[in-house]
Motif scaffolding. Sequence first.
Motif, PDB file in Angstrom:
ATOM      1  N   HIS A 146       0.834  -1.202   0.000  1.00  0.00           N
ATOM      2  CA  HIS A 146       0.000   0.000   0.000  1.00  0.00           C
ATOM      3  C   HIS A 146       0.873   1.257   0.000  1.00  0.00           C
ATOM      4  N   ALA A 147       1.940   1.239   0.787  1.00  0.00           N
ATOM      5  CA  ALA A 147       2.859   2.380   0.824  1.00  0.00           C
ATOM      6  C   ALA A 147       3.512   2.589  -0.538  1.00  0.00           C
ATOM      7  N   PHE A 148       3.818   1.509  -1.240  1.00  0.00           N
ATOM      8  CA  PHE A 148       4.460   1.614  -2.551  1.00  0.00           C
ATOM      9  C   PHE A 148       3.562   2.334  -3.545  1.00  0.00           C
ATOM     10  N   THR A 149       2.253   2.116  -3.474  1.00  0.00           N
ATOM     11  CA  THR A 149       1.346   2.802  -4.398  1.00  0.00           C
ATOM     12  C   THR A 149       1.342   4.313  -4.168  1.00  0.00           C
ATOM     13  N   ARG A 150       1.624   4.753  -2.936  1.00  0.00           N
ATOM     14  CA  ARG A 150       1.620   6.180  -2.608  1.00  0.00           C
ATOM     15  C   ARG A 150       2.959   6.836  -2.958  1.00  0.00           C
ATOM     16  N   LEU A 164       8.336  -3.437 -10.482  1.00  0.00           N
ATOM     17  CA  LEU A 164       8.445  -3.420  -9.020  1.00  0.00           C
ATOM     18  C   LEU A 164       7.116  -3.772  -8.369  1.00  0.00           C
ATOM     19  N   ALA A 165       6.018  -3.208  -8.871  1.00  0.00           N
ATOM     20  CA  ALA A 165       4.705  -3.504  -8.302  1.00  0.00           C
ATOM     21  C   ALA A 165       4.359  -4.980  -8.470  1.00  0.00           C
ATOM     22  N   ALA A 166       4.655  -5.531  -9.651  1.00  0.00           N
ATOM     23  CA  ALA A 166       4.395  -6.954  -9.878  1.00  0.00           C
ATOM     24  C   ALA A 166       5.252  -7.815  -8.959  1.00  0.00           C
ATOM     25  N   GLY A 167       6.482  -7.373  -8.706  1.00  0.00           N
ATOM     26  CA  GLY A 167       7.354  -8.128  -7.808  1.00  0.00           C
ATOM     27  C   GLY A 167       6.809  -8.194  -6.402  1.00  0.00           C
ATOM     28  N   LEU A 168       6.216  -7.119  -5.929  1.00  0.00           N
ATOM     29  CA  LEU A 168       5.607  -7.141  -4.594  1.00  0.00           C
ATOM     30  C   LEU A 168       4.438  -8.107  -4.558  1.00  0.00           C
TER      31      LEU A 168
END
Length: 239
Positions: free
Chosen positions: A115-119, A165-169
């Motif tokens: 969630h933090a990564f999306t921000r 990066l998002a896919a990796g998470l």
Amino acid sequence: MTRLVLLAGWGCDARLWQPLAGHWPVGLDVSTPDWPGYGGRPALADPADLDSLADAMADDLPPDAVWVGWSLGGLLATALLDYLPAPHALVLLGMGERFCHDEGIPGAELAAFRHAFTRDPDATLSHFRRWQLQGEPDPRAAHRQLRALLGNGDNESVGTDRATLAAGLTQLAELDNAERLARSPCPVWRIAGEQDPLLAPALRYSADHRLVDAGHGPMLSQPASLTACLADIARVTVP
């Protein structure tokens, strides 16, 4: 000549492996390919698609080699056993059957991180790099070394595709290789730093090789010990 293929994990490209360069014994052919979306390598149209990932990595992951996957790299290398001819051996460095574990990184903690990564992707990546190095003998020195290697300055995600990066998470959250490892077509070795903060204690203690005075980033803190360990594994697994 024995071939080793080293695969980096989430948020780090192949420059991560440079500290090992002066420690390899004679007789090893070592390659460090980047995953798609890292190090300037073109990203996949769908970074989460394992079939496409296998196609992209087929030339980098030959069967006449030992694949060494660190962290997310270990999860992905294991998953690709379903898509590519099996290597001589698979080495999981700082990784088990899955990433999340109640005694290591709980799923809720990773969900908050996603969630933090999306921000704020850059701040989140910077935090992760610091966080994963807390088990090293000198975490601050290890982090300085990592930043010097990756050369990202103030923008932590330079050279790394954000969709990748998002896919990796998501892969860290969802990939479970228990069945794949149970029926692995090749020998599987596990290496863990004795102070790895991302691994549950049971996984650290049950590893085939435990690196003293090391955490999740032994390529930074214990390059000589790590290269010696990988060379030993290659020696006993490659015909």
